[in-house]
Design a protein around this motif. Structure first.
Motif, PDB file in Angstrom:
ATOM      1  N   GLY A 233       0.807  -1.209   0.000  1.00 27.57           N
ATOM      2  CA  GLY A 233       0.000   0.000   0.000  1.00 27.57           C
ATOM      3  C   GLY A 233       0.839   1.257   0.000  1.00 27.57           C
ATOM      4  N   LYS A 234       1.899   1.280   0.791  1.00 29.95           N
ATOM      5  CA  LYS A 234       2.766   2.467   0.828  1.00 29.95           C
ATOM      6  C   LYS A 234       3.393   2.724  -0.545  1.00 29.95           C
ATOM      7  N   ARG A 235       3.839   1.656  -1.210  1.00 22.83           N
ATOM      8  CA  ARG A 235       4.440   1.835  -2.536  1.00 22.83           C
ATOM      9  C   ARG A 235       3.419   2.406  -3.530  1.00 22.83           C
ATOM     10  N   ALA A 260      -3.158   1.199   7.618  1.00 22.48           N
ATOM     11  CA  ALA A 260      -1.927   1.657   8.267  1.00 22.48           C
ATOM     12  C   ALA A 260      -1.031   2.396   7.277  1.00 22.48           C
ATOM     13  N   ALA A 261      -0.982   1.907   6.027  1.00 24.03           N
ATOM     14  CA  ALA A 261      -0.174   2.577   5.003  1.00 24.03           C
ATOM     15  C   ALA A 261      -0.692   3.984   4.736  1.00 24.03           C
ATOM     16  N   ALA A 262      -2.016   4.124   4.639  1.00 27.30           N
ATOM     17  CA  ALA A 262      -2.603   5.446   4.405  1.00 27.30           C
ATOM     18  C   ALA A 262      -2.271   6.398   5.550  1.00 27.30           C
ATOM     19  N   TYR A 263      -2.349   5.908   6.775  1.00 22.10           N
ATOM     20  CA  TYR A 263      -2.025   6.740   7.941  1.00 22.10           C
ATOM     21  C   TYR A 263      -0.568   7.206   7.884  1.00 22.10           C
ATOM     22  N   GLN A 264       0.329   6.266   7.583  1.00 27.29           N
ATOM     23  CA  GLN A 264       1.740   6.617   7.539  1.00 27.29           C
ATOM     24  C   GLN A 264       2.054   7.613   6.423  1.00 27.29           C
ATOM     25  N   LYS A 265       1.237   7.619   5.393  1.00 22.87           N
ATOM     26  CA  LYS A 265       1.449   8.558   4.281  1.00 22.87           C
ATOM     27  C   LYS A 265       0.602   9.815   4.414  1.00 22.87           C
TER      28      LYS A 265
END
Length: 341
Positions: A233-235, A260-265
């Motif tokens: 997701g982060k990629r 979690a990826a969306a939150y981190q980004k």
């Protein structure tokens, strides 16, 4: 032998003045002995704190009271919950369930099947790995042991009990299309038949609604779905490669990683003008209500799947006959609306 620990059934027979055959009969089925005898045995058991070796008893019986339960990955709370429900149903019926996990590995699944077979179980309830399974090993086991397959519909055993992936996927695709941008489908390389069915169902549902299906697959070949969803997701977010701001994930565990990826980004997930993404899942995983935001998903009927699996297995055990044809039972899912979509 007063004050001494009773070590075996022969010693119990001596101190209780009850014959060993009567004790064996009691341990196989307490209701099969007279009430007065049963009370005398239970008094002796309490007095001498004796517990029989159930494994040894089973080995001396033509039909054991053992039920084998095999899941692909017991660390997954979804399988832990299904196994828990099946286990309790077996115990309530007077059987001795033994739970095995394949830990996502073919060799360990084969070892579990071999160990179960050595216990001479009355029957087995198995959720095979799927693509990673040694199909011939699973088939041989199911030919020798009355077997009901659940969750992963590998074509072995007398029956399959599981989830109607086409009905449930159509349900959530319809909801997402009605309430916002049509969803893309977020998946990893499929590990079992459910994942393939959900992708097919997504494509059919989108086309039936006049929408263009968009499938996004991230790398990953393990059962660490949350980690795969997070990293993949982060990629995708970094590369702006998601074709829609509404994402339907193949399962809730991938969706948890993507949230979690969306939150981190720095992307806000939810349903509203201030939100950058909508994320939905599939299964109503035990953790899905505790994500931030809580995950919109489509549920599996845990109770019905577990109860029906056990019911069919006991029917096979008690009837002693195979069905004329393999029985398949699918339970429908329900839409679970939460804040993520």
């Amino acid at each position: 032998m007063a004050g001494q620990k009773i070590k075996n059934m022969d010693e119990l027979a001596k101190v209780s003045s009850i014959s060993r055959p009567t004790l064996s009969k009691y341990f196989n089925d307490p209701e099969s002995v007279r009430k007065t005898t049963r009370q005398k045995i239970e008094t002796a058991l309490e007095k001498y704190d004796y517990r029989p070796n159930i494994f040894a008893i089973n080995q001396n019986r033509k039909l054991t009271k053992t039920i084998g339960i095999l899941v692909p990955y017991l660390a997954d709370p979804f399988f832990a919950e299904i196994a828990r429900r099946i286990e309790l149903s077996c115990i309530e019926a007077g059987f001795w369930p033994t739970v095995f996990s394949a830990h996502g590995e073919q060799e360990l699944e084969n070892n579990a099947l071999a160990t179960m077979q050595s216990l001479r179980p009355a029957g087995a309830l198995i959720a095979p790995l799927g693509r990673r399974s040694d199909f011939e090993a699973v088939r041989r086991f199911a030919e020798d042991v009355p077997t009901v397959v659940f969750d992963s519909n590998v074509n072995v055993g007398e029956a399959f009990v599981g989830h109607d992936n086409f009905q449930s996927t159509e349900l959530i695709v319809d909801y997402l299309c009605r309430t916002g941008e049509p969803p893309c489908f977020f998946e990893m390389p499929p590990l079992n038949p459910n994942a393939n069915k959900r992708r097919e169902a997504y494509v059919m549902a989108m086309e039936n609604l006049g929408q263009t299906p968009e499938i996004v697959q991230v790398d990953g070949a393990s059962w660490e779905f949350e980690q795969i969803g997070l990293e993949g997701g982060k990629r995708l977010i970094e590369q702006r490669a998601l074709p829609s701001n509404t994402v339907l994930c193949s399962n809730d565990r991938l969706a948890i990683g993507l949230i979690a990826a969306a939150y981190q980004k720095g992307l806000r997930v939810g349903h509203g003008p201030e939100c950058a993404m909508r994320i939905a899942g599939h299964d109503d995983h035990p953790w899905s209500r505790y994500t931030c935001p809580p995950l919109t998903t489509v549920s599996q009927d845990y109770s019905s799947i577990a109860d029906r699996s056990v019911e069919i297995l006991f029917d096979l055990i008690n009837g002693g006959n195979k069905y004329q044809s393999r029985v398949e039972t699918l339970f429908k899912g329900n839409l679970v609306l939460r804040s993520s979509a």
